[in-house]
Design a protein around this motif. Structure first.
Motif, PDB file in Angstrom:
ATOM      1  N   SER A  51       1.973   6.669   3.992  1.00  0.00           N
ATOM      2  CA  SER A  51       1.130   5.492   3.804  1.00  0.00           C
ATOM      3  C   SER A  51       1.691   4.648   2.673  1.00  0.00           C
ATOM      4  N   ASP A  53      -0.702   2.882   0.987  1.00  0.00           N
ATOM      5  CA  ASP A  53      -1.948   2.797   0.225  1.00  0.00           C
ATOM      6  C   ASP A  53      -1.913   3.855  -0.879  1.00  0.00           C
ATOM      7  N   ALA A 194      -6.252  -0.654  -7.322  1.00  0.00           N
ATOM      8  CA  ALA A 194      -6.294  -1.164  -5.950  1.00  0.00           C
ATOM      9  C   ALA A 194      -7.054  -2.488  -5.920  1.00  0.00           C
ATOM     10  N   ILE A 199      -8.642  -5.256   0.118  1.00  0.00           N
ATOM     11  CA  ILE A 199      -8.980  -4.100   0.957  1.00  0.00           C
ATOM     12  C   ILE A 199     -10.227  -4.382   1.780  1.00  0.00           C
ATOM     13  N   LYS A 204      -7.920  -1.283   6.914  1.00  0.00           N
ATOM     14  CA  LYS A 204      -6.724  -0.446   6.943  1.00  0.00           C
ATOM     15  C   LYS A 204      -5.432  -1.245   7.092  1.00  0.00           C
ATOM     16  N   TRP A 206      -4.581  -3.646   5.205  1.00  0.00           N
ATOM     17  CA  TRP A 206      -4.311  -4.359   3.955  1.00  0.00           C
ATOM     18  C   TRP A 206      -2.902  -4.099   3.414  1.00  0.00           C
ATOM     19  N   THR A 207      -2.236  -3.023   3.867  1.00  0.00           N
ATOM     20  CA  THR A 207      -0.895  -2.733   3.348  1.00  0.00           C
ATOM     21  C   THR A 207       0.218  -3.346   4.198  1.00  0.00           C
ATOM     22  N   ILE A 212      -0.601  -7.385   1.974  1.00  0.00           N
ATOM     23  CA  ILE A 212      -0.632  -6.567   0.762  1.00  0.00           C
ATOM     24  C   ILE A 212      -0.534  -7.403  -0.516  1.00  0.00           C
ATOM     25  N   SER A 214      -0.069  -6.458  -4.630  1.00  0.00           N
ATOM     26  CA  SER A 214       0.250  -5.323  -5.482  1.00  0.00           C
ATOM     27  C   SER A 214       0.526  -5.793  -6.903  1.00  0.00           C
TER      28      SER A 214
END
Length: 542
Positions: A51, A53, A194, A199, A204, A206-207, A212, A214
């Motif tokens: 993952s 995440d 996070a 999110i 799910k 979101w990545t 994304i 970060s």
């Protein structure tokens, strides 16, 4: 109150302007080395990551991504020492139960939003929340956070977890009991912040690269599952001026020999050395073939749950299989990369840990084989009633070679009939985690440099105790060790219990065995955890 020194931080900040000037001149600010024009680092991985995440990732490969894309409270330098991350420093209360982290105000997300204490509160609650179903949920329990066990069990809401945002730049953690290595645990991906709004908006998804957000030194530019991924410099990162690598490319190559061929062709800057080839490569490429201790173990775990085979409920069977393994053949003839034989679960490379003497390690292989035959006969297995079982491993030529060698040893010495099967990584993790196996390959790389990161794995309540081993005396020793001033005797006793019960078969302890291009600067060979950060690497002009 105990306060971390700010001198190191001042030195880091004062070097910012010098570094920027040196980088502009094309030389490394500290070493003076001429830097390559193309600052791209390309390396190979065996499998698709679990993952992107940080609260979901559960493997080494995914954690490498997480350390680039996200930044936690604390990070590590090339020697494994703690250095500031999002937190510039922290205070510890006199009773050692309250940690107060001071966050740098210049830290922002890749979309420009500030990184705040609330982002850590959200992430830590999310990791502990049963609804998240984090594979590393149990890790939050190991951190001794107040109400952590109750939140994980679903007896208290996540809002009762012992974390709070005092203000935007002050994150406070309350522990249920003192934990000397608590700060080291904050370098793990599960504890990274996070972005709540992202999110909640994308779920799910979101990545995905287009979604994304970060806060690390890099952002995700592309991700093609089972093929390639690219991280590029995050221009919003607070220390971007001192980041040298512009791009990090990861290629999924399932075959070690294919990866080596591509390395030799100049397509990769780093790849693992195929099993058995290190001596030759070290002789031919002394500046590129490297081997160094790793904080990882390699073992096979018995399924001791209700779904496991009846034969493995007998400790004599488990001991017989462990005794019959000729580890020297595996480490010297098959792997041949400097891996030490393992007779304890915890590697000797762990800081402050000295492996206890166990009976098996003191015997010759001939003596081990003889005892193995005797124990198996006592358990009722022999020519007229051969022991038979299945064993599984994740797809890899090296894992296959080890599995084949083990099955042959057990066949020749004990008459055992072993059926081998390999699985793709994610399937393997799921099947092993659901106890859909009899004997399965296992490996663990320490989440922090302390023996409990390995021994806790076999605690009855551990989320990664895939074999469902349970021993009340063992669990009590680990619980006592969390608050003990001297853990030596406790860890020795724990390892001796494992040697007596043999819930797993330790095979060897890892070494980092790589082909690493000589133009890659600052690879952290002295960090046994191998928590490497791309922002600390650079490419030297050839």
């Amino acid at each position: 109150m105990k306060h971390t020194p700010k001198l190191a931080l001042a030195a880091l900040l004062s070097g910012t302007f010098l570094s920027g000037a040196a980088l502009a001149a094309g030389t490394h600010p500290e070493t003076g080395e001429q830097l390559a024009d193309d600052q791209t680092f390309t390396y190979r991985v065996l499998d698709e990551l679990s993952s992107l995440d940080p609260q979901i990732v559960e493997d080494v490969i995914g954690s490498e991504f997480a350390r680039d894309l996200f930044e936690g409270l604390m990070s590590q330098d090339e020697d494994g020492n703690l250095v500031p991350g999002v937190a510039t420093d922290y205070d510890v209360s006199d009773d050692k139960l309250t940690y107060t982290f001071h966050l740098r105000p210049e830290a922002v997300w890749s979309n420009g939003d500030p990184v705040t204490a609330s982002d850590f509160v959200f992430a830590w609650r999310r990791a502990a929340d049963p609804e998240t179903a984090s594979p590393y949920q149990w890790y939050m329990g190991l951190m001794s956070i107040a109400n952590g066990e109750e939140v994980i069990a679903g007896d208290l809401p996540p809002e009762e977890l012992g974390v709070r945002a005092v203000d935007d730049h002050t994150f406070e953690v309350t522990l249920s009991s003192p934990l000397p290595y608590f700060p080291q645990m904050t370098t793990h991906a599960t504890t990274f912040p996070a972005p709540q709004a992202v999110i909640e908006e994308h779920g799910k998804e979101w990545t995905r690269p287009e979604n994304i957000v970060s806060n690390g030194a890099y952002v995700l530019e592309e991700h093609l599952p089972n093929e390639r991924s690219t991280r590029v410099r995050n221009e919003m990162y607070w220390d971007n001026e001192n980041t040298i690598l512009d791009k990090v490319v990861t290629l999924v190559i399932n075959d070690e020999n294919v990866a080596l061929t591509r390395y030799m062709a100049g397509e990769l800057d780093r790849t693992e050395v195929p099993a058995g080839q290190f001596p030759r490569l070290k002789e031919e490429y002394p500046d590129e073939a490297i081997s160094f201790p790793r904080l990882c173990n390699y073992y096979y775990t018995f399924n001791l749950s209700d779904s496991g085979p009846e034969a493995f409920k007998d400790v004599n069977v488990r001991k017989a299989l462990a005794l019959a393994v000729d580890r020297k053949i595996i480490t010297e003839n098959i792997m041949a990369g400097g891996q030490p034989e393992a007779y304890t679960f915890t590697p000797e490379a762990v800081a402050g840990f000295t492996p206890p003497t166990v009976e098996m390690a003191e015997m010759t292989q001939a003596e081990r084989d003889e005892m193995a035959r005797e124990l198996l006969a006592e358990a009722g297995y022999g020519p007229d009633n051969p022991l038979s079982f299945d064993m599984v491993y994740n797809t890899s030529e090296a894992h296959q070679k080890v599995a084949v060698a083990l099955s042959q040893m057990w066949k020749q010495k004990l008459g055992a009939e072993v059926e081998l099967a390999n699985m793709e990584w994610k399937v393997f993790l799921e099947e092993r985690g659901n106890q859909n196996f009899e004997l399965a390959r296992g490996a663990w790389c320490g989440d922090y440099n302390e023996a409990s990161t390995f021994l806790d794995l076999l605690d009855s309540d551990s989320g990664y105790n895939d074999g469902k081993y349970s021993n009340e005396e063992y669990d009590a020793l680990l619980e006592k060790a969390k608050t003990a001033g001297d853990t030596t005797d406790l860890y020795t006793s724990a390892e001796q219990i494992l040697a007596a019960d043999m819930p797993v078969i330790p095979i060897y302890h890892y070494a980092g065995v790589y082909m690493l291009d000589s133009d890659v600067g600052n690879w952290p060979v002295n960090n046994v955890e191998q928590n490497w950060y791309s922002k600390n690497l650079y490419k030297i002009a050839e």
